[in-house]
Design a protein around this motif. Sequence first.
Motif, PDB file in Angstrom:
ATOM      1  N   THR A 913       0.789  -1.196  -0.101  1.00  0.00           N
ATOM      2  CA  THR A 913      -0.084   0.076   0.089  1.00  0.00           C
ATOM      3  C   THR A 913       1.004   1.178   0.079  1.00  0.00           C
ATOM      4  O   THR A 913       0.423   2.245  -0.661  1.00  0.00           O
ATOM      5  CB  THR A 913      -0.839   0.086   1.423  1.00  0.00           C
ATOM      6  N   SER A 914       1.979   1.331   0.671  1.00  0.00           N
ATOM      7  CA  SER A 914       2.849   2.427   0.977  1.00  0.00           C
ATOM      8  C   SER A 914       3.438   2.647  -0.696  1.00  0.00           C
ATOM      9  O   SER A 914       3.475   3.858  -0.877  1.00  0.00           O
ATOM     10  CB  SER A 914       3.859   2.142   1.987  1.00  0.00           C
ATOM     11  N   LEU A 915       3.943   1.501  -0.987  1.00  0.00           N
ATOM     12  CA  LEU A 915       4.595   1.751  -2.552  1.00  0.00           C
ATOM     13  C   LEU A 915       3.644   2.154  -3.584  1.00  0.00           C
ATOM     14  O   LEU A 915       4.050   2.939  -4.039  1.00  0.00           O
ATOM     15  CB  LEU A 915       5.060   0.312  -2.878  1.00  0.00           C
ATOM     16  N   ASP A 916       2.306   1.638  -3.310  1.00  0.00           N
ATOM     17  CA  ASP A 916       1.192   2.086  -4.205  1.00  0.00           C
ATOM     18  C   ASP A 916       1.121   3.756  -4.110  1.00  0.00           C
ATOM     19  O   ASP A 916       0.920   4.378  -5.094  1.00  0.00           O
ATOM     20  CB  ASP A 916       0.155   1.304  -4.016  1.00  0.00           C
ATOM     21  N   TYR A 917       1.008   4.078  -2.778  1.00  0.00           N
ATOM     22  CA  TYR A 917       0.657   5.679  -2.845  1.00  0.00           C
ATOM     23  C   TYR A 917       1.829   6.405  -3.323  1.00  0.00           C
ATOM     24  O   TYR A 917       1.879   7.426  -3.899  1.00  0.00           O
ATOM     25  CB  TYR A 917       0.592   6.156  -1.253  1.00  0.00           C
ATOM     26  N   ILE A 918       3.145   5.929  -3.037  1.00  0.00           N
ATOM     27  CA  ILE A 918       4.412   6.631  -3.767  1.00  0.00           C
ATOM     28  C   ILE A 918       4.385   6.517  -5.172  1.00  0.00           C
ATOM     29  O   ILE A 918       4.744   7.532  -5.956  1.00  0.00           O
ATOM     30  CB  ILE A 918       5.579   6.012  -3.125  1.00  0.00           C
ATOM     31  N   VAL A 919       4.062   5.233  -5.763  1.00  0.00           N
ATOM     32  CA  VAL A 919       4.228   5.172  -7.362  1.00  0.00           C
ATOM     33  C   VAL A 919       2.821   6.271  -7.752  1.00  0.00           C
ATOM     34  O   VAL A 919       3.060   6.876  -8.803  1.00  0.00           O
ATOM     35  CB  VAL A 919       4.027   3.745  -7.499  1.00  0.00           C
ATOM     36  N   THR A 920       1.836   6.302  -7.330  1.00  0.00           N
ATOM     37  CA  THR A 920       0.904   6.766  -7.727  1.00  0.00           C
ATOM     38  C   THR A 920       1.082   8.524  -7.546  1.00  0.00           C
ATOM     39  O   THR A 920       0.868   9.131  -8.813  1.00  0.00           O
ATOM     40  CB  THR A 920      -0.754   6.536  -6.951  1.00  0.00           C
ATOM     41  N   TYR A 921       1.664   8.839  -6.460  1.00  0.00           N
ATOM     42  CA  TYR A 921       2.017  10.192  -6.551  1.00  0.00           C
ATOM     43  C   TYR A 921       2.963  10.696  -7.640  1.00  0.00           C
ATOM     44  O   TYR A 921       2.854  11.715  -8.374  1.00  0.00           O
ATOM     45  CB  TYR A 921       2.699  10.406  -5.188  1.00  0.00           C
ATOM     46  N   LEU A 922       3.932   9.691  -7.912  1.00  0.00           N
ATOM     47  CA  LEU A 922       5.161   9.884  -9.036  1.00  0.00           C
ATOM     48  C   LEU A 922       4.185   9.923 -10.271  1.00  0.00           C
ATOM     49  O   LEU A 922       4.645  10.659 -11.061  1.00  0.00           O
ATOM     50  CB  LEU A 922       6.299   9.011  -8.683  1.00  0.00           C
ATOM     51  N   PHE A 923       3.548   8.970 -10.540  1.00  0.00           N
ATOM     52  CA  PHE A 923       2.979   9.111 -11.814  1.00  0.00           C
ATOM     53  C   PHE A 923       1.921  10.170 -12.197  1.00  0.00           C
ATOM     54  O   PHE A 923       2.140  10.861 -12.970  1.00  0.00           O
ATOM     55  CB  PHE A 923       2.026   7.797 -11.788  1.00  0.00           C
ATOM     56  N   LYS A 924       1.126  10.505 -11.135  1.00  0.00           N
ATOM     57  CA  LYS A 924       0.593  11.817 -11.407  1.00  0.00           C
ATOM     58  C   LYS A 924       1.263  13.137 -11.490  1.00  0.00           C
ATOM     59  O   LYS A 924       0.951  13.828 -12.468  1.00  0.00           O
ATOM     60  CB  LYS A 924      -0.454  12.032 -10.104  1.00  0.00           C
ATOM     61  N   HIS A 925       2.308  13.221 -10.788  1.00  0.00           N
ATOM     62  CA  HIS A 925       3.322  14.145 -11.095  1.00  0.00           C
ATOM     63  C   HIS A 925       3.650  14.091 -12.581  1.00  0.00           C
ATOM     64  O   HIS A 925       3.669  15.339 -13.373  1.00  0.00           O
ATOM     65  CB  HIS A 925       4.441  14.244 -10.110  1.00  0.00           C
ATOM     66  N   ILE A 926       4.124  13.242 -13.009  1.00  0.00           N
ATOM     67  CA  ILE A 926       4.639  13.032 -14.494  1.00  0.00           C
ATOM     68  C   ILE A 926       3.620  13.461 -15.638  1.00  0.00           C
ATOM     69  O   ILE A 926       3.969  14.034 -16.574  1.00  0.00           O
ATOM     70  CB  ILE A 926       5.379  11.652 -14.614  1.00  0.00           C
ATOM     71  N   ALA A 927       2.451  12.918 -15.108  1.00  0.00           N
ATOM     72  CA  ALA A 927       1.370  13.137 -16.217  1.00  0.00           C
ATOM     73  C   ALA A 927       0.856  14.596 -16.125  1.00  0.00           C
ATOM     74  O   ALA A 927       0.397  15.029 -17.048  1.00  0.00           O
ATOM     75  CB  ALA A 927      -0.168  12.506 -15.436  1.00  0.00           C
ATOM     76  N   LYS A 928       1.315  15.255 -15.011  1.00  0.00           N
ATOM     77  CA  LYS A 928       1.002  16.818 -15.061  1.00  0.00           C
ATOM     78  C   LYS A 928       2.195  17.884 -15.423  1.00  0.00           C
ATOM     79  O   LYS A 928       2.153  19.057 -15.326  1.00  0.00           O
ATOM     80  CB  LYS A 928       0.607  17.338 -13.415  1.00  0.00           C
ATOM     81  N   GLU A 929       3.340  17.002 -15.760  1.00  0.00           N
ATOM     82  CA  GLU A 929       4.523  17.808 -16.106  1.00  0.00           C
ATOM     83  C   GLU A 929       4.250  18.986 -17.047  1.00  0.00           C
ATOM     84  O   GLU A 929       4.823  20.017 -17.044  1.00  0.00           O
ATOM     85  CB  GLU A 929       5.650  16.932 -16.457  1.00  0.00           C
ATOM     86  N   GLY A 930       3.439  18.368 -18.090  1.00  0.00           N
ATOM     87  CA  GLY A 930       3.076  19.389 -19.382  1.00  0.00           C
ATOM     88  C   GLY A 930       2.441  20.592 -18.840  1.00  0.00           C
ATOM     89  O   GLY A 930       2.336  21.361 -19.682  1.00  0.00           O
ATOM     90  N   LYS A 931       1.522  20.501 -17.769  1.00  0.00           N
ATOM     91  CA  LYS A 931       0.469  21.379 -17.575  1.00  0.00           C
ATOM     92  C   LYS A 931       1.391  22.326 -16.416  1.00  0.00           C
ATOM     93  O   LYS A 931       1.677  22.306 -15.185  1.00  0.00           O
ATOM     94  CB  LYS A 931      -0.476  20.938 -16.671  1.00  0.00           C
TER      95      LYS A 931
END
Length: 1066
Positions: A913-931
């Motif tokens: 669960t902890s790893l999921d939260y970290i990976v999700t946070y990182l994935f969302k950040h990369i997805a928003k990089e263009g914005k």
Amino acid sequence: MALHFQSLNELEVLCNHLYIGTDLSQRIQAEKVLLELIDSPDCLSKCQLLLEQGTTSYSQLLAATCLSKLVSRVTPLPIEQRIDIRNYILNYIASQPKLAPFVIQALVQVIAKITKLGWFEVQKDEFVFRDIIADVKKFLQVDYSRPSAKHRKIATSFRDTSLKDILVLACSLLKEVLAKPLNLQDEVQQNLVMQVLKLVLNCLNFDFIGSSADESADDLCTVQIPTTWRTIFLESETLDLFFDLYHALPPLLSQLALSCLVQFASARRSLFSSPERAKYLSNLIKGVKRILENPQGLEEPGNYHEFCRFLARLKTNYQLGELIMVKEYPEVIRLIANFTITSLQHWEFAPNSVHYLLTLWQRMVASVPFVKSTEPHLLDTYAPEITKAYITSRLESVSIVIRDGLEDPLDDTATVFQQLEQLCTVSRCEYEKTCALLVQLFDQSAQNYQKLIQSSARRHIDIAVQEGRLAWLVYLVGTVVGGRLTYTSTDEHDVMDGELSCRVFQLISLLDSRLPRCCNEKIELAILWFLDQFRKTYVGDQLQRTSKVYARMSEVLGITGDNHVLETFMTKIVTNLKYWGRCDPVIARTLQFLNDLSVGYILLKKLVKIEAVRFMLQNHTSEHFPFLGVSEGYNLSDLRCRTTFYTALTRLLMVDLGEDEDEFENFMLPLTVSFEAVAQMFNNNFKQEETKRMLIGLARDLRGIAFALNTKTSYTMLFDWIYSAYLPILQKAIERWYQEPACTTPILKLMAELMQNRSQRLNFDVSSPNGILLFREASKMICTYGNQILSLGSLSKDQIYPMKLKGISICYSALKSALCGNYVSFGVFKLYGDNHFDNVLQAFVKMLLSVSHSDLLQYRKLSQSYYPLLECLTQDHMSFITNLEPQVLMYFLTSISEGLTALDTVVSSSCCTSLDYIVTYLFKHIAKEGKKSLRCREVSQDGQRLLHFMQQNPDVLQQMMSVLMNIIIFEDCRNQWSVSRPLLGLILLNEKYFSELRENLINSQPIGKREVLAQCFRSLMEGVEQNLLIKNRDRFTQNLSVFRRDMAEALRSDGSTEVGSLDMMS
């Protein structure tokens, strides 16, 4: 050569220091040299030198130890070198028949490790390490080491390809032993037979299905024999072989033959058809009959114990209806009954084996209502005889124990309770006979006891004998009364229970009238057992108001129903707490009984009306209850029971408390007085020891109170009472006595309990700052303790947990409760410049960095507090995680990576669960990089730091993905859903690395399988999109379940290879 011999002498001195030396410093130095030897380039030549020219067995043992560590390295030796080592050791064992047993064992373990770790390694299209059976056969030795089931895939392949052959080979060798008897006076030949029997036993003990059953649990053990072994088990010669071996071999070896028969009797039922099972059972019964008709061998404790286990397994694996249909059943059940009676009468002989005999009879009697056969089961004839033998043998043991000064069986309460719980079912069969016997014996002992205590010429030994007999009788009465719940009962049986219970209640009155002048701890413990059994059977929220148990009790004692019984219970509890204050076992059992009574609303409503309960609520002081005292005569551990006392007492208080603050203040008055006294002592020149004891007692009392306050109103009363006046005193105690766990542990546990938002009790009113105030106090305490405990420096292995890690784990539990409790808005701390939240997080990090990764997983309580806390932090406080120093963040991620493979599912699931939260946070950040909108800028700064760290350390997430894939494909994955959630994010973030893993696995397989595996991977990602939305995650989780099943089927057959690159833990 001179150099070699000089080196050999040095190595032999090293061996002596390591294995038989008494000087600790020399031994530590020897261990260091051993590690250096393993890492040295000439390690193999040194080992060969020790084996061939060493003058002691310890030299050979050191060589074996070095070889074992060498072949177990993460980076393996070349295949040719391992083959040479294996062949050398096999030849060495064959040419050295007089090696010490521990040397042989160590060398065989080296061979086993080489074989197991190289099971899937191929050289010239051959599995070079799988021909172990053929290699060993050459030497006519059967020193096999049982393969480990650590890696299921290896174990399964070994089971399917080799294990049956090993069993057949061993059985054929045993047949030769019977055909051409060896000279068993010869130690070498005797050892050979022993090793063959152990080999058979290890084959039958193999973990066939990867269940990893608890070997200490002997109750419900079914051996999952593979279907391919059916022919071996269907041959009657197989069972006959081991029964013949039992009768032919001396005791040390016949015991092993019986151990094998225990496993044969436990073969899974589905291995046979119904007729085959009946025939197999008939052969087992014939063997039992033969042993019981020739019982000479059972005089040996080892044989006796294994035979008792064998009998218990018969009923575990076969139904009573099947046993009855065996032709020899009537004769065999008679023989077993006589054997059991004889065993019970010789109570001092192998007492641990009685458990299995009582298990047999308990299960037989419990099965009677379900038997549909018309054949007689005869248990109504023999069960009362078994019960009678147990009762009379225990009573007769009392005088022998006292006369000869033997160890009293009553002192081992765990064994007594276990046996009584088994006997309770047996005793209800033909209950009239058992009841009549107990009434007769009880009246006889009670009359003798009364005469003795009234006589002026009484002898102490005579009184001790009668008290011992009465203790056993009270235990037995409690047992048969408790048996009502396990067996079909009638109104007549309830009347009999009443007859027996009357006698115990009369004994209670007699004994309590003689306090405190005369007392007997064993009788008191027996009485508490009886009261608890009576409570479970006749007192509770679902009462049978028409129960006939009170008919006789109302005539003799005036007890007409459960209300009167509860009064008797509470009077007894108050009496014990008054007069048994210095006897920890009696106090602990009494308080546990009180705690059990206080669970259940209907009983609580009745209890609060009783005078004895009102007395306790108003007078819970050491003056009335000495165990609440803090004199130096008490051990600090004795104070633990106070938590149980105050938990029960507070439940009773809560029944009518409502919003009455005055009543709560009155209840807390004794604690108020004690706290004020402690405050005075702190302000003046105080007596440290007395103050410390008072604080420990108060912390335990308050923890019990806090545990029972499950409503917002009542908890608020406690908070108002403790917050401003007494929490500062606890803070001072932590600061002053931080290096004394006996003091800090109760205080930290109290704080952890106060932080628990159980039943939403901490959801204070919107205008109340109490939640924040409570957290600030917890923050201060955790920071104080954390800073002080780190000043202790390095601690020894036996001190690190009690002195440091236990306190840290409690701090983590308290912090986790606060973070997950939803009663503190943590954003306000930063908003108003309050540093309590930042301070406690920094203290958490400092304490964490002082703990090694191995300790995090080694100490269960620490891991079960740390990993859920980390889960809370990654869920709601990622800004804290992303702002950590790189080395701290690496520590966090490494701890998650290591926790993923933990056996404890609480830990592994929290890591996922902890790893999921970290990976999700990182994935969302990369997805928003263009914005690059202003709204996202602050968020992106936190995310940018984490992204930069991951780019600097790409192997961190890759390794964790490899671990999760390894778990899914090769391990017994018990939390598949939890594993699936972070795995999708890891794949989406590391698609290139995932492709490499996939290709490595596929290319390592035979060509014919590659397309099947490729299709498994394609199906895994079918329909999965490039996002982490819930719907997409659920689709991946479903695909992963199918993927795991298909991969297991594809890799199951021969020719499969486990990919080294998947095992990223290295």
